[in-house]
Enzyme design. Structure first.
Site, PDB file in Angstrom:
ATOM      1  N   ASP A   1       0.860  -1.168   0.000  1.00  0.00           N
ATOM      2  CA  ASP A   1       0.000   0.000   0.000  1.00  0.00           C
ATOM      3  C   ASP A   1       0.900   1.223   0.000  1.00  0.00           C
ATOM      4  OD1 ASP A   1      -2.518   1.456   0.523  1.00  0.00           O
ATOM      5  OD2 ASP A   1      -3.167  -0.490   1.261  1.00  0.00           O
TER       6      ASP A   1
ATOM      7  N   ASP B   1      -3.109   4.570  -2.155  1.00  0.00           N
ATOM      8  CA  ASP B   1      -4.201   4.955  -1.263  1.00  0.00           C
ATOM      9  C   ASP B   1      -4.713   6.368  -1.565  1.00  0.00           C
ATOM     10  OD1 ASP B   1      -5.572   4.263   1.371  1.00  0.00           O
ATOM     11  OD2 ASP B   1      -4.681   6.198   1.873  1.00  0.00           O
TER      12      ASP B   1
ATOM     13  N   GLU C   1      -6.491   3.699  -5.823  1.00  0.00           N
ATOM     14  CA  GLU C   1      -7.748   3.806  -5.078  1.00  0.00           C
ATOM     15  C   GLU C   1      -8.231   5.234  -5.315  1.00  0.00           C
ATOM     16  OE1 GLU C   1      -9.815   3.631  -0.683  1.00  0.00           O
ATOM     17  OE2 GLU C   1      -8.048   4.842  -1.039  1.00  0.00           O
TER      18      GLU C   1
ATOM     19  N   HIS D   1     -11.081  -3.904   3.016  1.00  0.00           N
ATOM     20  CA  HIS D   1     -11.007  -3.599   4.446  1.00  0.00           C
ATOM     21  C   HIS D   1     -11.838  -2.375   4.836  1.00  0.00           C
ATOM     22  CE1 HIS D   1      -8.316  -0.900   2.488  1.00  0.00           C
ATOM     23  NE2 HIS D   1      -8.172  -0.197   3.604  1.00  0.00           N
ATOM     24  N   ASP D   2     -12.334  -1.625   3.854  1.00  0.00           N
ATOM     25  CA  ASP D   2     -13.183  -0.463   4.155  1.00  0.00           C
ATOM     26  C   ASP D   2     -14.657  -0.780   3.936  1.00  0.00           C
ATOM     27  OD1 ASP D   2     -10.978   1.224   4.617  1.00  0.00           O
ATOM     28  OD2 ASP D   2     -10.800   1.693   2.483  1.00  0.00           O
TER      29      ASP D   2
HETATM   30  C1  GLC Z   1      -8.142   4.635   2.125  1.00  0.00           C
HETATM   31  C2  GLC Z   1      -7.963   3.348   2.896  1.00  0.00           C
HETATM   32  C3  GLC Z   1      -8.596   3.497   4.242  1.00  0.00           C
HETATM   33  C4  GLC Z   1      -7.900   4.614   4.978  1.00  0.00           C
HETATM   34  C5  GLC Z   1      -7.929   5.902   4.167  1.00  0.00           C
HETATM   35  C6  GLC Z   1      -6.970   6.904   4.709  1.00  0.00           C
HETATM   36  O1  GLC Z   1      -9.463   4.880   1.819  1.00  0.00           O
HETATM   37  O2  GLC Z   1      -8.473   2.270   2.169  1.00  0.00           O
HETATM   38  O3  GLC Z   1      -8.547   2.321   4.990  1.00  0.00           O
HETATM   39  O4  GLC Z   1      -8.524   4.821   6.206  1.00  0.00           O
HETATM   40  O5  GLC Z   1      -7.574   5.702   2.823  1.00  0.00           O
HETATM   41  O6  GLC Z   1      -5.662   6.530   4.442  1.00  0.00           O
END
Ligand code: GLC
Length: 547
Positions: A96, A197, A254, A320-321
């Site tokens: 990540d 991310d 992402e 995971h979100d």
């Molecule tokens: C992304 C991650 C998430 C995190 C956020 C801040 O959305 O997937 O888990 O809390 O970024 O880094």
């Protein structure tokens, strides 16, 4: 070579995957011990959520040192071994990359808060307050306001996620240079790429203007001020040129609030920005409005059509979100297995790189805890505070936390049905989902009709048939609850028929009458009933035919 187009990705949430030293937290050695499991599943691209040094306010999405491994997870030697062991098995590893923000304990941030003149000051967004209050009225994702006051220099800093995650100022070329150097350091080590991310948050609307006031609230959330800002594509191009482009690696974005038009801009080969972005439109829709098979196929069809030959996506139904697949898209109880298999079928027959989130290959439902103390997730805590402030009763609040709190998919992996599910021999950092202890790897391996074995079979089918990866896509006419489509090219013609419903449903298509139609996979034990051109599908039945 775009090897990642053919990959099957598996996401590891390291804190909850496998604990090798029995401290209640997952670690790298735990991951190494399960590489054969992942290999056996058929996945060949592993994405590991952050394992860098971190105060863990957001489980590693708050990095305090990009060059070291957090002691919770082990050491750099452990990581090097993981990389080597994965490569020996022809598997690739991506980490990540959390570069929209750092932790507030990162040395850059500590320096930057020392004085207004500090060379690192401009690494972040520091601003004067307005009339004794925050510089603007932005709310953060995980906190009431996006600004934190710092007494020492009498200014505020910006954190669109939380005060523990100050946003890096990408307008500053030195920040970008430092980040590129770090990215190259990992890629030179042999890492196979990154999942980037919140990457379309790196450019903010200039001047950081106030949000439109809403419902008399002091702080207002509006992503348009910091998502897809004016320089986002310029920054991505520069980063690509200076890092990814010089390595054989994959860059997976992402991107929040993405739709197919934007996805093409991020991933079109000739634009040299990212290799793929996750499809979040259907997960966002389900989050906001709940189950809707008609909308599901509409959104997915649009992505399939718009990206074909133009861009590339990472297909995802959970992470995971997000909630677990059977909870959000399928059925948790009677049709848990059938619906888990149905979505495995969909995931593995679409164009785009499929991502399996740890535990979804078992068909696990969401984990729910009774009290807020059982939750660790920073966003669940914000939700709890917010509902309290608005005067909701505890039962209602906890229902909301169970539904939206991200720990629903972060409880320890189910390896067997021992006390701590084979994850650890001690009480894990977060409560295991013992209500579902029977759903575990050991049991699944022994049951021929398990969700796990179905995933393996589907993965084998995808790997044997590039048509399912690269072929054309055509949605077939049907009632709303039936999601039927064709994947075809000169090598093959596949009919994928999914009954996204708890009721039986019929599907009619001329191709079904062909004698040559061969069942490739069917998630129900018995054959289906086919009369002339009409097939009757059981609840959550999924069938793939080769015609
Ligand atoms: C992304 C991650 C998430 C995190 C956020 C801040 O959305 O997937 O888990 O809390 O970024 O880094």
């Amino acid at each position: 070579m775009d090897w990642w187009k053919k990959s099957i990705a598996y996401q590891i949430y390291p804190k909850s995957f496998k604990d090798s030293n029995n401290d209640g937290k997952g670690d790298i050695r735990g991951i190494i011990s399960k590489l054969d499991y992942i290999k056996d599943l058929g996945a060949d691209l592993i994405w590991i959520s952050p394992i860098y040094s971190s105060p863990m306010k957001d489980n590693g999405y708050d990095v305090s040192d990009y060059y070291t491994i957090d002691a919770t997870y082990g050491s750099m030697e452990d990581f090097d071994e993981l990389l080597e062991q994965a490569h020996q098995r022809n598997m690739r590893v991506v980490m990540d990359l959390v570069i929209n923000h750092t932790s507030n304990e990162h040395p850059w941030f500590i320096e930057s808060s020392n004085s207004k003149e500090n060379p690192y000051r401009n690494y972040y967004y520091w601003r004067d307050g307005k009339n004794g209050e925050e510089p603007n009225n932005w709310a953060a994702y995980f906190h009431e306001t996006a600004w934190t006051y710092d007494k020492k220099t009498d200014q505020y800093y910006l954190g669109v996620f939380s005060p523990y995650q100050p946003d890096l100022n990408w307008e500053n070329p030195t920040v970008r240079k430092d980040l590129y150097q770090m990215i190259n350091w990992w890629l030179d080590k042999g890492l196979d790429g990154f999942r980037l991310d919140a990457i379309n948050l790196i450019s903010k609307v200039p001047g950081l203007p106030d949000n439109q006031p809403k419902d008399g609230e002091k702080y207002v959330f509006d992503h348009t001020k910091f998502v897809d800002g004016p320089r986002v594509h310029e920054f991505l191009k520069e980063m690509n040129r200076q890092t990814f482009n010089n390595h054989d690696c994959v860059a997976i974005g992402e991107c929040a609030y993405v739709h197919p038009g934007k996805a093409v801009k991020f991933t079109a080969k000739e634009r040299s920005e990212l290799d793929m972005v996750f499809t979040f439109e259907h997960t966002d829709y389900y989050k906001a409005y709940g189950k809707n098979p008609k909308k599901l196929k509409e959104i997915i069809t649009n992505w399939q059509k718009e990206l074909h030959n133009k861009g590339w996506s990472g297909i995802c139904f959970s992470n995971h979100d997000l909630p677990r697949i059977v909870t959000s898209f399928g059925h948790e109880y009677q049709y848990r297995k059938a619906s888990a298999k149905l979505f495995a079928t969909l995931l593995l027959t679409l164009e785009g790189t499929p991502f399996i989130y740890q535990g979804d290959e078992l068909g696990l439902p969401d984990t729910r805890y009774e009290t807020i103390e059982d939750y660790d997730d920073i966003s669940a805590k914000k939700l709890y505070r917010e509902k309290k402030r608005l005067g909701f009763d505890e039962t209602t609040i906890m229902k909301a936390v169970q539904k939206h709190g991200r720990d629903r998919s972060r409880s320890p992996m189910h390896w067997d049905n021992s006390q701590y599910l084979g994850f650890s021999t001690v009480q894990p950092w977060i409560k295991p989902n013992t209500a579902c202890s029977d759903i575990n790897v050991a049991n699944s391996l022994n049951q021929s009709d398990s969700v796990l074995n179905y995933y393996k079979e589907m993965i084998t089918i995808r790997k044997a048939n590039p048509t399912l990866v690269f072929g054309n896509y055509e949605l077939l006419d049907s009632k709303d609850e039936i999601f039927a489509f064709r994947r075809f090219d000169e090598k093959g013609n596949f009919l994928i028929i999914l009954n996204v419903s708890e009721a039986e449903n019929e599907f009619l298509h001329p191709l079904l009458g062909k004698n040559s139609a061969k069942v490739i996979i069917n998630n129900y034990p018995k054959d289906f009933s086919l009369k002339q051109n009409t097939i009757t599908l059981k609840p959550y039945q999924a069938i793939v035919l080769h015609v």
